[in-house]
Design a protein around this motif. Structure first.
Motif, mmCIF file in Angstrom:
data_model
loop_
_atom_site.group_PDB
_atom_site.id
_atom_site.type_symbol
_atom_site.label_atom_id
_atom_site.label_comp_id
_atom_site.label_asym_id
_atom_site.label_seq_id
_atom_site.Cartn_x
_atom_site.Cartn_y
_atom_site.Cartn_z
ATOM 1 N N GLY A 32 68.342 62.489 -1.076
ATOM 2 C CA GLY A 32 68.677 63.686 -1.853
ATOM 3 C C GLY A 32 68.004 63.647 -3.211
ATOM 4 N N GLY A 37 70.720 62.294 -7.220
ATOM 5 C CA GLY A 37 69.860 61.347 -6.517
ATOM 6 C C GLY A 37 68.735 60.852 -7.415
ATOM 7 N N GLU A 55 63.745 63.396 0.168
ATOM 8 C CA GLU A 55 64.279 64.746 -0.087
ATOM 9 C C GLU A 55 63.903 65.661 1.070
ATOM 10 O OE1 GLU A 55 66.187 66.725 -2.148
ATOM 11 O OE2 GLU A 55 65.455 68.376 -0.895
ATOM 12 N N GLY A 62 67.045 70.109 -6.417
ATOM 13 C CA GLY A 62 68.257 70.589 -5.758
ATOM 14 C C GLY A 62 68.796 71.858 -6.378
ATOM 15 N N VAL A 269 73.788 63.808 -1.194
ATOM 16 C CA VAL A 269 73.662 65.171 -0.662
ATOM 17 C C VAL A 269 75.043 65.819 -0.643
ATOM 18 C CG1 VAL A 269 71.724 64.442 0.809
ATOM 19 C CG2 VAL A 269 74.013 64.578 1.800
ATOM 20 N N SER A 394 71.826 73.550 3.442
ATOM 21 C CA SER A 394 71.832 72.186 2.909
ATOM 22 C C SER A 394 72.816 72.066 1.745
ATOM 23 C CB SER A 394 70.430 71.762 2.468
ATOM 24 O OG SER A 394 70.027 72.517 1.362
ATOM 25 N N GLY A 425 76.549 62.621 -6.277
ATOM 26 C CA GLY A 425 76.545 64.082 -6.173
ATOM 27 C C GLY A 425 77.700 64.640 -6.972
#
Ligand SMILES: Cc1cc2nc3c(=O)[nH]c(=O)nc-3n(C[C@H](O)[C@H](O)[C@H](O)COP(=O)(O)OP(=O)(O)OC[C@H]3O[C@@H](n4cnc5c(N)ncnc54)[C@H](O)[C@@H]3O)c2cc1C
Length: 574
Positions: A32, A37, A55, A62, A269, A394, A425
């Motif tokens: 991620g 990440g 990724e 992201g 993630v 995602s 995350g």
């Protein structure tokens, strides 16, 4: 010196080198390339680890937003973010005063908080009452890390925020504005646990809006992501991880048929994306339930672009402006992208009802609403950019927003590594979920945990006092807890009569989108064809990643599947 002696010395030296090489060869894979990440990879690399970041998408960063100029808090409110901003020497500018407190767009008319007091005193008064009651609620929590510390607080997890708001009997406009504020920050009040709302209120208690909007990060959060990217030696984009296999002495991570091995993994993630990764051994029932059941707030961003400001004297319409009429929360972008741009944030059920719309349809709907208030809007319109976080598989939503009953089941679940996998995350942060600060904190925490695991530390589940065993001490200490909760206070004079709450309802499934304030498709006037004037333009790819030396591009350690079917490795993102 004999040849044999020399040979023996050489062997000893070789042995020493290979031992020291082995000692350095601590490998980790970070899955991620969002802010969490990237942070984990950066921190691990700084600690001497050989890190490969995988990724799924072709670009990095992201969910870091579309704003060209992110508002950021000061050192006091966002210390980790500020630390990286200064480490990477990123440019910030102090926020002008008029953006530092929220504004309101009521039936198309803009009001600052001060305006509201003089021009709409009933609404201003009701908002104050709401804020006071929300503060009482936040005050009921002693420790935001352990919000369900007693059975009374635990009960709040079974109530929705709208349940609580209903009893405040706010006048219609105030209720619409409050709903808008809550759905922007978290999710629709009817989908939100009251305990989560209270816990977040406790975290931010005493923090002023002014401190949270102290400055602007020039270029927005993508520049922060890029600053990390520049530091990292091995990034592979377009590499969606499909499986993680944990073994006794290492982990294999699969991207299609290609495998990468490492000593440890940081899994950064969002939960919906995690649902698509096959874990061996499988996660336990509680983790699986959390992956499927944890609520995410919805928020989509549409930037409408105009040749010139159409809001005229309301050019100062910036900061967070809460509308009561289908425009969600909006702000005027600083003109870094040229022209005059306004970012409309549709959130909660207002975003959910739009999910069937295509991008152009959605932008049209928003333009039509804006045009109602600003008749020059259509003529001046030049195009739009859109980010739909909610429908991106995602991500599965904008950010964590615990629904009723979910804190009781899933609190701090992801803070604890499982075997060789640490989790990062925004959704894994206890205090600042849904923010860059939270994402950064978890990247640091996960990197520390990898170091700890390598040093032999094992992780126990976070201890949360079982609600049933806890005494009602906290509630007793605060006097009539429920009177505080529903509008009274024992710290201040009680301004109004207190209503006893109804018995607590069991957690209900999230209701269907409320139609009340959701923007309904509006018919465009016959001649209006905004999309023809300005073809839909997707936001530009956020990354512009430098190529790194080839030797750094090797997959971590030994590929589990040998190169026959492996793609050529790329050092940094292509
Ligand atoms: C509309 C919106 C506005 C926001 N505004 C603010 C704000 O003003 N201030 C603030 O502080 N925060 C804000 N946030 C929150 C902040 O942007 C997020 O908390 C943060 O970016 C989350 O970072 P993350 O690393 O946790 O997750 P992400 O950014 O989602 O990163 C996860 C990454 O994992 C990748 N991935 C998924 N599946 C796989 C797989 N199988 N294999 C490999 N990679 C995979 C994804 O593609 C993604 O790049 C906002 C968020 C949104 C959506």
């Amino acid at each position: 010196m004999s040849v044999g002696w020399l040979r023996a010395c050489a062997l000893v030296m070789l042995g020493l080198f290979s031992v020291s090489a082995l000692a350095k060869d601590k490998t980790a894979i970070v899955i991620g390339g969002g802010v969490s990440g990237l942070t984990a990879a950066y921190e691990l690399q700084n600690k001497g680890w050989q890190v490969t970041l995988l990724e799924a998408k072709s670009s990095l960063g992201g969910r870091s937003g579309m704003a060209t100029s992110e508002w950021i808090g000061n050192d006091k409110t966002q210390p980790v973010l500020n630390k990286y901003v200064s480490t990477f020497k990123l440019s910030t500018t102090p926020a002008p005063e008029f953006v530092r407190t929220p504004g309101y767009l009521i039936d198309g008319e803009y009001f600052s908080a001060a305006d509201l007091t003089t021009k709409q005193p009933a609404t201003a008064e009701a908002l104050k009452r709401y804020e006071k009651t929300a503060d009482d609620l936040a005050r009921s929590i002693d420790d935001p890390q352990n919000p369900a510390a007693n059975s009374t607080l635990h009960a709040l997890d079974q109530i929705t925020v709208s349940n609580w708001l209903d009893r405040l009997n706010l006048p219609a406009t105030a209720r619409q504005l409050v709903n808008q504020q809550i759905r922007t920050r978290y999710d629709e009040p009817s989908r939100l646990s009251l305990l989560y709302f209270a816990q977040q209120g406790r975290v931010y208690r005493g923090v002023s809006d002014r401190d949270l909007r102290a400055s602007r990060l020039v270029g927005g959060s993508p520049v922060l992501a890029q600053a990390f990217v520049k530091q990292l030696k091995a990034i592979k984009t377009s590499s969606p991880v499909s499986a993680i296999i944990q073994e006794k002495d290492g982990v294999t991570v699969k991207v299609g048929s290609v495998g990468y091995q490492a000593d440890y993994v940081v899994l950064a993630v969002p939960l919906r994306a995690l649902n698509k990764i096959q874990m061996t051994p499988a996660l336990d029932a509680q983790h699986l339930a959390a992956i499927k059941g944890t609520n995410y707030g919805w928020r989509d961003q549409i930037m409408l672009k105009f040749k010139a400001p159409v809001w005229e004297s309301k050019a100062r319409m910036s900061g967070e402006v809460y509308s009561n009429t289908g425009l969600g929360m909006l702000w005027v972008e600083p003109a870094l992208k040229g022209g005059a741009n306004v970012v409309i944030n549709l959130s909660g059920d207002n975003a959910r009802v739009m999910q069937a719309f295509g991008d152009k349809q959605m932008a049209d709907q928003v333009l039509i609403r804006l045009h109602t208030f600003y008749p020059q809007a259509r003529g001046s319109f030049t195009g739009y950019e859109i980010r739909r976080y909610s429908t991106d598989p995602s991500m599965g939503g904008a950010y964590l927003a615990f629904g009723p009953g979910q804190i009781s089941k899933f609190w701090r679940l992801w803070e604890r590594p499982i075997q060789r996998v640490a989790f990062a995350g925004e959704h894994t942060d206890t205090l600042y979920p849904g923010t860059l600060e939270g994402a950064l904190r978890t990247g640091q925490r996960a990197a520390d945990q990898v170091e700890d695991m390598a040093a032999g530390k094992s992780f126990e589940p976070a201890k949360v006092l079982p609600a049933a065993a806890a005494s009602g001490a906290a509630a007793a200490k605060k006097g009539n807890f429920f009177s505080n909760l529903f509008g009274g206070s024992d710290e201040a004079k009680k301004p109004e009569p207190v209503k006893a709450p109804e018995p607590v309802a069991p957690p209900a499934p999230a209701p269907a989108p409320a139609p009340v304030e959701a923007p309904k498709p509006a018919a465009a006037p016959a001649k209006a064809e905004p999309a023809k004037k300005a073809p839909a333009k997707k936001p530009a790819a956020k990354t512009d990643v430098k190529k790194a030396p080839a030797k750094k591009a090797e997959p971590a350690k030994k590929p589990a599947v040998k190169p026959a079917d492996a793609p050529a490795t790329d050092a940094k993102a292509q």
